[in-house]
Design a protein around this motif. Structure first.
Motif, mmCIF file in Angstrom:
data_model
loop_
_atom_site.group_PDB
_atom_site.id
_atom_site.type_symbol
_atom_site.label_atom_id
_atom_site.label_comp_id
_atom_site.label_asym_id
_atom_site.label_seq_id
_atom_site.Cartn_x
_atom_site.Cartn_y
_atom_site.Cartn_z
ATOM 1 N N SER A 132 1.092 -1.004 0.466
ATOM 2 C CA SER A 132 -0.100 0.192 0.178
ATOM 3 C C SER A 132 1.004 0.861 -0.127
ATOM 4 N N ALA A 197 -9.940 7.965 6.845
ATOM 5 C CA ALA A 197 -10.689 7.482 5.470
ATOM 6 C C ALA A 197 -10.972 8.508 4.104
ATOM 7 N N THR A 200 -10.160 8.462 0.712
ATOM 8 C CA THR A 200 -11.003 7.046 0.172
ATOM 9 C C THR A 200 -11.141 7.435 -1.700
ATOM 10 N N ILE A 227 -1.478 6.551 1.974
ATOM 11 C CA ILE A 227 -2.342 6.280 1.777
ATOM 12 C C ILE A 227 -3.477 5.603 3.404
ATOM 13 N N GLU A 228 -2.610 6.332 4.080
ATOM 14 C CA GLU A 228 -2.711 6.535 5.970
ATOM 15 C C GLU A 228 -4.330 7.509 6.016
ATOM 16 N N VAL A 317 -19.975 6.133 17.380
ATOM 17 C CA VAL A 317 -18.899 4.410 17.053
ATOM 18 C C VAL A 317 -17.324 5.113 16.944
ATOM 19 N N ASP A 321 -13.992 3.469 19.170
ATOM 20 C CA ASP A 321 -13.045 3.611 18.829
ATOM 21 C C ASP A 321 -11.919 3.940 20.338
ATOM 22 N N ARG A 434 2.050 3.170 10.422
ATOM 23 C CA ARG A 434 1.287 2.584 11.267
ATOM 24 C C ARG A 434 1.144 2.218 13.093
ATOM 25 N N PHE A 436 -1.449 0.773 14.221
ATOM 26 C CA PHE A 436 -2.639 -0.909 14.378
ATOM 27 C C PHE A 436 -2.950 -1.192 15.664
ATOM 28 N N ARG A 439 0.230 -3.530 15.142
ATOM 29 C CA ARG A 439 1.593 -3.613 14.081
ATOM 30 C C ARG A 439 2.241 -3.698 14.153
ATOM 31 N N ALA B 17 -14.954 0.488 13.468
ATOM 32 C CA ALA B 17 -15.264 1.584 12.726
ATOM 33 C C ALA B 17 -13.476 1.400 12.075
ATOM 34 N N ASN B 18 -13.535 1.438 10.995
ATOM 35 C CA ASN B 18 -11.855 1.292 10.686
ATOM 36 C C ASN B 18 -11.001 -0.428 10.790
ATOM 37 N N ASP B 20 -8.489 -2.476 10.617
ATOM 38 C CA ASP B 20 -7.672 -2.616 9.305
ATOM 39 C C ASP B 20 -7.631 -4.168 9.895
ATOM 40 N N ASP B 22 -4.393 -5.228 9.308
ATOM 41 C CA ASP B 22 -3.576 -6.405 10.285
ATOM 42 C C ASP B 22 -4.815 -6.926 11.077
ATOM 43 N N ASN B 85 -15.257 2.290 6.953
ATOM 44 C CA ASN B 85 -13.637 1.780 6.586
ATOM 45 C C ASN B 85 -13.001 0.684 6.389
ATOM 46 N N CYS B 88 -8.973 -1.073 6.154
ATOM 47 C CA CYS B 88 -8.114 -0.074 6.168
ATOM 48 C C CYS B 88 -6.976 -0.460 5.758
ATOM 49 N N GLY B 89 -5.899 0.084 6.139
ATOM 50 C CA GLY B 89 -3.898 -0.484 5.610
ATOM 51 C C GLY B 89 -3.387 -1.208 4.909
ATOM 52 N N SER B 90 -3.181 -2.364 4.921
ATOM 53 C CA SER B 90 -1.956 -2.927 3.776
ATOM 54 C C SER B 90 -2.837 -3.239 3.176
ATOM 55 N N ALA B 113 -12.182 0.351 2.516
ATOM 56 C CA ALA B 113 -11.075 1.653 2.262
ATOM 57 C C ALA B 113 -10.611 0.771 0.766
#
Ligand code: SF4
Lengths: 469, 212
Positions: A132, A197, A200, A227-228, A317, A321, A434, A436, A439, B17-18, B20, B22, B85, B88-90, B113
């Protein structure tokens, strides 16, 4: 009609177009690494096909390679599954006659670092890779984006990609960046503003005086993180900085071809009055050093700021998160960013492992020592050539004297497919892209920052504003 | 690639949401050089309580009872309902491979994504974008009714709920054609060999430096 840079790049590569807009796009450069290519080569073999234009392909192992001792070659990779993946790439490249910089070639490195470094990425090209962060190459006024493995096989077999044109977004950054504020901070500030997003469905062109003022390294950092922001492609118009960077590189055109190429490349910018589907504007002078606090790059604040409070979330939402992110990251709402202590530091990845990044980090580290609470501070150059250049400049010594480890090139702790990783609960200041969950290792906690900010955090043991450092 | 025409499937809700790629398939499983076998490791870090590595016997690992897909009522789900979304990511295509191998053929979310969205179609998975309000409604209905199923009809581009509500969705004509017929792109593209060759010949004259 006035055209955007994206229009120009797109139109010059359309081979065929269907009524619904689905097009066949010709691909000029195909970069390949060991993780996303084995199934594609296998598919090609099973179908009895060959690469359409083998000269367009450049391969390199980067994700699985060790960053420590490599003297026993591929057979010395401790993890047998990683080893098999690197061996499989070597074998496929041999079988099909693909140019590959093998693990112990000095030109080896992260695929998105070596393409530009070799001049294998040129303005006006379409560049794809099963990765990506291929958006990085858009810094050269190229149309570059990541693809999946089926598409890797498709490009190998046909030299084309099936695609539909995206919408065009302009991200305009005008003015002068403050000292200590970098392309990485612009990228994170943009993502903080539009969300992961936000881009996107778009191809983003970064424009404005602050972007024109960036070096190629800085532009690559910025496009890397398109991409992020959700955009498959990021790009910057060609100018003298682009052309000077490309000149003389091994794969770059020479002699009369060079002049013809430059004449063409000079047209690779958006025309005056070109229309974008969306425009986002930032003032360079307002951008502060950024630190992510959560588990998505959009969970980002200024270094002087605090972990946001649930009351600031836009909806349920997002509240959910954030709550999950607080728990995963081991942080509380309203905590000051400067009070967050770190366990590890990672300076590297395709976002920030080029010579300029290492120079910037070394300037901060020079004559100082990594804090006692930091267990490991890694510097992983993006390529063997970056490493050699840094050593010639004595940067390795500065890092080592300060207590950093100086490693061999590769993806390393950006995604922890090799032995470099975070242990559960460990907190890292990282120059990668990233944050995440998991990760950098299961349970690992990542905070994304610029190289300067990572080096300063290593010295202080917690996040600090590099501008007052 | 398997055709996708009509699916009558149990729905599993993943209320985040989101999400990914990974998270969908962690990196240690990307070391495989195969396309199959990723299902048992889909959402590995959320799904199991211990750390997974390739080669482990997943049937012996402790499962996380709190993870939604581990609830017995969602076993055998083939429709994944999730939030914005998704994917997303990789760019890893291992993500759709893992979802497919797990048993999902359709994914419903307010947005996806780009790369993931594209990768789904290459593997016979239909990603469906629906309005956030409708997705909310579906989450409520799934929560309220055990065994909740949706019918996904690609030909007619509708999702039908158990109460008979018909929800239309958009899909690109080319992608629909490929999914309905189980065609992969390479075969279709190779019908244009002459066009590719003609393009290449002209292009080589205009930008010879690209062919060094
Ligand atoms: S450095 Fe990180 S983001 Fe870049 S290609 Fe390697 S794994 Fe991907």
């Amino acid at each position: 009609m006035a055209k955007t840079l994206y229009d120009k790049l797109w139109e010059s590569h359309v081979v065929h177009q269907e009524a619904d807009g689905t097009a066949l796009i010709y691909i000029d450069r195909h970069l390949v690494h060991e993780v996303t290519s084995p199934q594609a080569f296998e598919g090609l073999k099973l179908a009895g096909r060959k690469p359409w234009r083998v000269g367009s392909i450049l391969a390199v192992p980067d994700h699985n390679v060790p960053t420590t001792d490599r003297s026993s070659g591929v057979s010395g990779i401790a993890d047998p599954i990683s080893r098999l993946q690197v061996e499989t790439l070597d074998q496929n490249c041999t079988d099909f006659g693909v140019t590959e910089f093998k693990m112990n070639d000095q030109r080896q490195g992260i695929v998105h670092v070596i393409g530009p470094e070799q001049g294998a990425t040129l303005p006006g090209m379409t560049v794809v890779c099963g990765d990506s962060h291929t958006s990085t190459h858009g810094a050269f006024g190229a149309l570059a984006h990541g693809i999946g493995t089926s598409e890797v096989e498709h490009v190998l077999a046909t030299q084309c990609l099936v695609a539909k044109k995206s919408k065009a977004m302009q991200v305009k950054v005008e003015g002068q960046l403050q000292k200590g504020v970098t392309a990485k901070d612009i990228a994170l500030a943009v993502i903080g503003k539009i969300g992961t997003a936000g881009g996107t469905g778009y191809a983003i062109e970064f424009a404005g005086s602050a972007i024109r003022g960036l070096s190629m390294e800085g532009r690559m950092t910025l496009c890397n993180m398109a991409i992020e922001a959700g955009a498959r492609a990021g790009m910057v118009a060609v100018d003298d900085i682009t052309i000077d960077y490309v000149k003389g590189r091994p794969f770059a055109p020479k002699a009369e071809q060079w002049d013809a190429a430059v004449a063409y490349w000079r047209m690779l910018h958006s025309d005056e009055g070109a229309k974008f589907d969306a425009v986002v504007e930032l003032k360079a002078g307002d951008i502060q050093p950024q630190v992510t606090w959560g588990t998505s790059p959009e969970m980002v604040v200024e270094v002087s700021g605090r972990v946001p409070d649930l009351a600031q979330a836009k909806d349920d939402v997002q509240r959910g998160d954030w709550e999950r992110a607080y728990a995963y990251m081991g942080l509380q709402a309203n905590m000051r960013i400067s009070e967050i202590n770190i366990d590890k530091v990672f300076i590297g990845s395709c976002t920030n492992s080029r010579i300029e990044d290492l120079r910037a980090a070394a300037t901060v580290a020079k004559g100082r020592k990594v804090a006692a609470n930091v267990k490991l501070a890694l510097v992983v150059p993006g390529s063997g050539l970056v490493k050699a250049q840094a050593e010639q400049e004595g940067l390795d010594k500065i890092f080592k004297e300060a207590g950093f480890e100086w490693r061999e090139p590769g993806c390393s702790m950006c995604l922890a497919m090799n032995a470099d990783r975070l242990e559960p609960g460990e907190r890292c200041a990282s120059t990668s892209n990233r944050n995440f969950e998991g990760r950098q290792g299961q349970g690992g906690r990542t905070h994304l920052v610029s190289p300067e900010m990572a080096a300063a955090a290593a010295i202080a043991g917690h996040f600090v504003d590099v501008r007052n450092f | 690639m398997d055709k996708f025409t009509k699916l009558d499937g149990l729905v599993a809700p993943l209320d985040r949401a989101n999400v990914d790629t990974d998270a969908i398939i962690p990196k240690q499983f990307l070391k495989s050089i195969k396309r199959s076998g990723f299902g048992p490791n889909a959402f590995d870090e959320w799904r199991y309580l211990n750390h997974g590595e390739p080669g482990m016997d997943n049937s012996k690992r402790p499962v996380n009872p709190d993870f939604v897909l581990n609830q017995p009522r969602y076993h055998g789900a083939s429709v994944l309902l999730t939030r914005e979304n998704f994917g997303c990511g990789s760019s890893r295509e291992h993500a759709p491979w893992a979802l497919l191998d797990y048993g999902f053929r359709a994914i419903i979310a307010p947005s996806f994504a780009d790369i993931f969205f594209n990768n789904c179609f290459k593997n016979g998975i239909l990603p469906i974008k629906l309005d956030a309000a409708i997705v909310d409604q579906l989450f409520n209905e799934v929560a309220g009714q055990e065994g909740y199923k949706l019918t996904v009809d690609l030909e007619n581009q509708v999702v039908v709920t158990p109460s008979g509500q018909r929800i239309a969705f958009e899909v690109d004509a080319h992608r629909k054609y490929c999914l309905l017929n189980g065609f992969d792109d390479i075969g279709l593209t190779l019908r244009h060999v002459d066009a590719i060759k003609a393009f290449e010949a002209k292009y080589k004259v205009a930008q010879p430096w690209l062919f060094n």
